[in-house]
Design an enzyme around this catalytic site. Sequence first.
Site, PDB file in Angstrom:
ATOM      1  N   HIS A   1       7.427 -26.344  -1.612  1.00  0.00           N
ATOM      2  CA  HIS A   1       6.693 -27.389  -2.332  1.00  0.00           C
ATOM      3  C   HIS A   1       5.535 -26.800  -3.135  1.00  0.00           C
ATOM      4  CE1 HIS A   1       8.815 -30.721  -0.226  1.00  0.00           C
ATOM      5  NE2 HIS A   1       9.046 -29.724   0.592  1.00  0.00           N
TER       6      HIS A   1
ATOM      7  N   LYS B   1     -13.972   0.426  -3.932  1.00  0.00           N
ATOM      8  CA  LYS B   1     -15.030   0.794  -2.979  1.00  0.00           C
ATOM      9  C   LYS B   1     -16.117   1.572  -3.703  1.00  0.00           C
ATOM     10  CE  LYS B   1     -12.153   1.294   1.157  1.00  0.00           C
ATOM     11  NZ  LYS B   1     -11.614   2.267   2.091  1.00  0.00           N
TER      12      LYS B   1
ATOM     13  N   GLU C   1       0.825  -1.208   0.000  1.00  0.00           N
ATOM     14  CA  GLU C   1       0.000   0.000   0.000  1.00  0.00           C
ATOM     15  C   GLU C   1       0.862   1.262   0.000  1.00  0.00           C
ATOM     16  OE1 GLU C   1      -4.220  -0.815   1.756  1.00  0.00           O
ATOM     17  OE2 GLU C   1      -3.277   0.658   3.053  1.00  0.00           O
TER      18      GLU C   1
HETATM   19  O1  PA5 Z   1      -3.221   1.286   6.020  1.00  0.00           O
HETATM   20  C1  PA5 Z   1      -4.329   1.760   5.860  1.00  0.00           C
HETATM   21  O2  PA5 Z   1      -4.569   2.969   5.961  1.00  0.00           O
HETATM   22  C2  PA5 Z   1      -5.492   0.857   5.547  1.00  0.00           C
HETATM   23  O3  PA5 Z   1      -5.081  -0.448   5.361  1.00  0.00           O
HETATM   24  C3  PA5 Z   1      -6.509   0.899   6.674  1.00  0.00           C
HETATM   25  O4  PA5 Z   1      -5.898   0.510   7.859  1.00  0.00           O
HETATM   26  C4  PA5 Z   1      -7.705  -0.021   6.377  1.00  0.00           C
HETATM   27  O5  PA5 Z   1      -8.271   0.309   5.164  1.00  0.00           O
HETATM   28  C5  PA5 Z   1      -8.739   0.092   7.492  1.00  0.00           C
HETATM   29  O6  PA5 Z   1      -9.147   1.399   7.629  1.00  0.00           O
HETATM   30  P1  PA5 Z   1      -9.915   1.892   8.907  1.00  0.00           P
HETATM   31  O7  PA5 Z   1      -9.019   1.763  10.067  1.00  0.00           O
HETATM   32  O8  PA5 Z   1     -10.237   3.327   8.619  1.00  0.00           O
HETATM   33  O9  PA5 Z   1     -11.146   1.046   9.026  1.00  0.00           O
END
Ligand code: PA5
Length: 426
Positions: free
Chosen positions: A303, A417, A282
């Site tokens: 494996h 989303k 990310e």
């Molecule tokens: O690293 C990030 O920002 C995301 O992976 C969030 O942690 C994830 O989308 C969950 O978001 P939230 O804590 O707002 O529910």
Amino acid sequence: MLSIDFKNCLNFINNQELSLAVKQAKKSDEVLLSGQGEGSEFLGWLNISKIIGRENLAKLYSISKKLIKINDVVIVIGIGGSYLGARAVIEALQHKNNRIKKYPEILFAGNNVNENYLRDILEKIKNKNFSLIVISKSGTTLEPAIAFRILRRKLELKYGKRNASERIIAITDSQKGVLKQIAEKNSYETLNIPEDIGGRYSVLTNAGLLPVSVAGCDIGKLLDGSAEMQKNIDNSGKNNIVYLYASLRNLLYKKGKVIEILAAYEPSLFYFTEWWKQLYGESEGKDGKGIFPANATFTTDLHSLGQLIQEGKRNIFETVLIKEKSENKLKIPFDKENLDKLNYLGGEEIKNINRKAFLGTVKAHTEGGVPNIIIKIPELTEKYIGQLIYFFERACAISCYMLGVNPFNQPGVEAYKKNMYKLLGK
Ligand code: PA5
């Protein structure tokens, strides 16, 4: 202290390139520390001593103590950065805590949208005392919101609305979000995720520390380990393992090694590699750039992925997590009949066989064109997991700046989303 062995990269990278890259890593780190880089509003994780105040820690300990006392099961609801860090630490240290019956079992929900998964959890908590820790920084993420609604209903049916509200802890933004509103309306106990820390850098905030503490891990030692790593980086000039790791992966990427496999020889580190995968995926994967972060557990995946790693497209490098000291002793027994022809291993400890598998694999993969960066972990304890966490977080931010991307945003996550909400008629 953790250490890095990079001799198995030297057939792919020369010393001159490496020392130039280390200089770039240092520069990127200076940008990070100066707060002048992109995304600098999210640097709250950088300084360990400031992440969590003493007052907050006292509140966290008192909530944790209560949850341990009254529950058989605690369900941690969250996804992505609001879930993976806690699970990574809990599972990495399960060899210590699972045997101690006084801690509740930790289950995880809200990290997918799946009826069978939720049904299994509902089945598991039948006749058990349970509580919920719901974690969402935005407070609006669909997956945890759905799980929370279902599990909250279950809790209210079992204990009544008022008693149920004493069994719910909401960890969210201090000001905004639906979760904050629900918590206020129902007087749930709340803990904050600091505004200047994004989800995937939040494992050392309440989001990670409360579940980890309820599972029986020593969060003081975890934080101490992270602080040690921070000190080591800050005091060691350009000779530190974070610059080295960021430089090696950046150079390998430039040479066409676009996939990094984080491989561990410990099944209990699977969720640690999952946490790493999210952190790097990310953070780096944007603007048409980024190393694809994959994970593997060895020898299991030798494996399955072993063939591809050994002889597939030569666009992979591996970062291998190996621990130096074992927690348990288990030997292979001698067998009189020796029909399985295993007596050559009779009396040998399992950990020594794992070690030989590691040495043999590193050699085979490196000779097959896959550079290996080895990260040595002295032992699987809170202290070293804390060091690993900070090591990877800092290296990730530096790597992103070396690559020229913002380490702290995730604009691409919104695309699915948007479509999903449209299809759902939101
Ligand atoms: O690293 C990030 O920002 C995301 O992976 C969030 O942690 C994830 O989308 C969950 O978001 P939230 O804590 O707002 O529910």
